[in-house]
Design an enzyme around this catalytic site. Structure first.
Site, mmCIF file in Angstrom:
data_model
loop_
_atom_site.group_PDB
_atom_site.id
_atom_site.type_symbol
_atom_site.label_atom_id
_atom_site.label_comp_id
_atom_site.label_asym_id
_atom_site.label_seq_id
_atom_site.Cartn_x
_atom_site.Cartn_y
_atom_site.Cartn_z
ATOM 1 N N GLY A 143 32.765 61.683 -94.371
ATOM 2 C CA GLY A 143 33.989 61.007 -94.826
ATOM 3 C C GLY A 143 33.762 59.745 -95.279
ATOM 4 O O GLY A 143 32.721 58.843 -94.625
ATOM 5 N N GLY B 98 36.579 73.286 -96.662
ATOM 6 C CA GLY B 98 35.237 72.498 -97.244
ATOM 7 C C GLY B 98 34.157 73.141 -96.284
ATOM 8 O O GLY B 98 34.312 74.140 -95.630
ATOM 9 N N ARG C 216 40.339 63.279 -89.734
ATOM 10 C CA ARG C 216 40.636 61.912 -89.549
ATOM 11 C C ARG C 216 42.108 61.830 -88.675
ATOM 12 O O ARG C 216 42.918 62.568 -89.175
ATOM 13 C CB ARG C 216 40.638 61.163 -90.951
ATOM 14 N N ASP D 282 39.926 65.491 -81.844
ATOM 15 C CA ASP D 282 38.390 64.650 -81.923
ATOM 16 C C ASP D 282 38.862 63.452 -82.494
ATOM 17 O O ASP D 282 37.998 62.334 -82.231
ATOM 18 C CB ASP D 282 37.410 65.564 -82.541
ATOM 19 N N GLU E 103 41.131 54.439 -83.392
ATOM 20 C CA GLU E 103 39.820 54.768 -82.549
ATOM 21 C C GLU E 103 38.963 53.324 -82.397
ATOM 22 O O GLU E 103 38.850 52.694 -83.393
ATOM 23 C CB GLU E 103 38.664 55.737 -83.389
ATOM 24 N N HIS F 219 35.865 61.294 -80.903
ATOM 25 C CA HIS F 219 35.190 61.404 -82.096
ATOM 26 C C HIS F 219 33.777 61.756 -81.855
ATOM 27 O O HIS F 219 32.798 61.143 -82.359
ATOM 28 C CB HIS F 219 35.238 60.146 -82.783
ATOM 29 N N GLY G 194 32.566 64.908 -83.199
ATOM 30 C CA GLY G 194 32.273 65.870 -84.028
ATOM 31 C C GLY G 194 30.694 66.012 -84.590
ATOM 32 O O GLY G 194 30.103 66.911 -84.216
#
Ligand SMILES: O=C(O)C(=O)CO
Length: 319
Positions: free
Chosen positions: A76, A155, A237, A261, A266, A285, A287
């Site tokens: 990202g 994606g 996000r 997540d 954050e 977060h 991932g």
């Protein structure tokens, strides 16, 4: 190639990136703090970026016109002013692909933990409310087998999620996004409108990038269209979600549960309302947080930079 100056703008970047860059460039390292980056950025030719800070005009002005390339160690890049990079002719690459499996694993973790009431189960042990007297209807969850899985954003990550959930004998995989994709057909997933996906899915999984179009796309209206038994999972996000609307939907049992997540802000403050909802599984977060994936991301980011400095195509260019 002469000794290009590279700023590694985060001192926790895996060693592999330093080794690669040092073999060909002069490397400077600083903490991922705005002030430190601003101090170290003047005069650099390239920057390895990994942070949630805004990479904006001010930073680029401070760097100077010799800045040639930025490589972010992330898939990202919503915090990076890509239009400004384009205007200045600065090349920019990211690290898609190498994190697809790790992020998809986390999506599966959240799908299962949210649908099988992991948080409530754990709490019940700790507060001594686990008893044989609870009977056969206690802490019942939702099945993944036989479910319709809706993926928003097919994606690399979305596809990796689709491959995984197929092993759970799901009934159907739906997806939505800009356009129908050949990969969707290959997986056996059906392209539908967002509305149809929200109405028909038992699990709605968000793996779309954050853009102007996707900002707050999950809001009160979306949650009201979802089934009462449905589960919302976000591995993209936090800003794709109108968070107060999600909190309300979870509190009022408009949807069954959520697995997150990502969130806003954050880090999430420890007294945040989301953490008090027993039907919300929330992790910080994680991932791409595996040894293998973070090393692969660092390697890709460094190689993108080196290629661009040599005038060769980046492995994963954005601009
Ligand atoms: O690489 C990214 O953009 C991530 O958020 C990984 O979790």
């Amino acid at each position: 190639m002469g000794k290009f100056k590279v700023l590694v703008a985060n001192n926790t970047i895996p060693q592999i990136a330093h080794d690669l860059l040092k073999s060909e460039c002069e490397v400077r390292v600083c903490e991922a703090e705005r002030e430190q980056i601003l101090q170290n950025i003047p005069g650099i030719d390239a920057m390895l970026w990994s942070s949630h800070l805004q990479l904006d005009k001010e930073m680029l002005d401070k760097a100077g016109p010799q800045l040639k390339v930025i490589g972010t160690m992330s898939a990202g890049y919503d915090n990076i002013d890509v239009e400004e990079l384009k205007k200045r002719g600065i090349k920019f690459g990211n690290t898609p692909g190498v994190l697809d499996d790790a992020v998809a694993d986390i999506a599966v973790l959240l799908i299962l933990a949210a649908s099988r009431r992991y948080i409530e189960g754990r709490q019940a042990i700790e507060d001594c409310s686990w008893s044989h007297k609870n009977g056969t209807q206690w802490l019942l969850g939702q099945d993944v087998s036989g479910a319709t899985i809706g993926i928003v954003g097919l994606g690399g990550i979305g596809q990796a999620i689709a491959h995984r959930v197929k092993c759970f004998n799901v009934a159907k995989i739906l997806y939505t996004g800009h356009k129908e994709k050949p990969e969707g057909k290959a997986i056996g997933a059906e392209f539908v409108s967002l509305d149809a996906l929200l109405k028909n899915s038992d699990f709605v999984i968000c793996s779309a990038p954050l853009t102007k179009e996707t900002d707050k796309m999950f809001n009160a209206e979306s949650f009201s269209k979802m089934k009462k038994t449905s589960i919302f999972v976000n591995v993209s996000r936090g800003a794709l979600v109108n968070q107060p609307d999600l909190v309300r939907a979870l509190k009022e049992k408009q949807i069954f549960a959520a697995g997150l997540d990502v969130m806003t802000p954050e880090p999430l403050p420890p007294d945040h309302e989301l953490l008090r909802l027993s039907n919300c599984v929330i992790i910080p977060h994680l991932g791409s947080a595996t040894w293998k994936t973070r090393n692969a991301m660092a390697e890709r980011a460094a190689k993108n930079i080196l290629n661009a400095l040599k005038g060769e195509p980046m492995i994963s260019p954005v601009v």
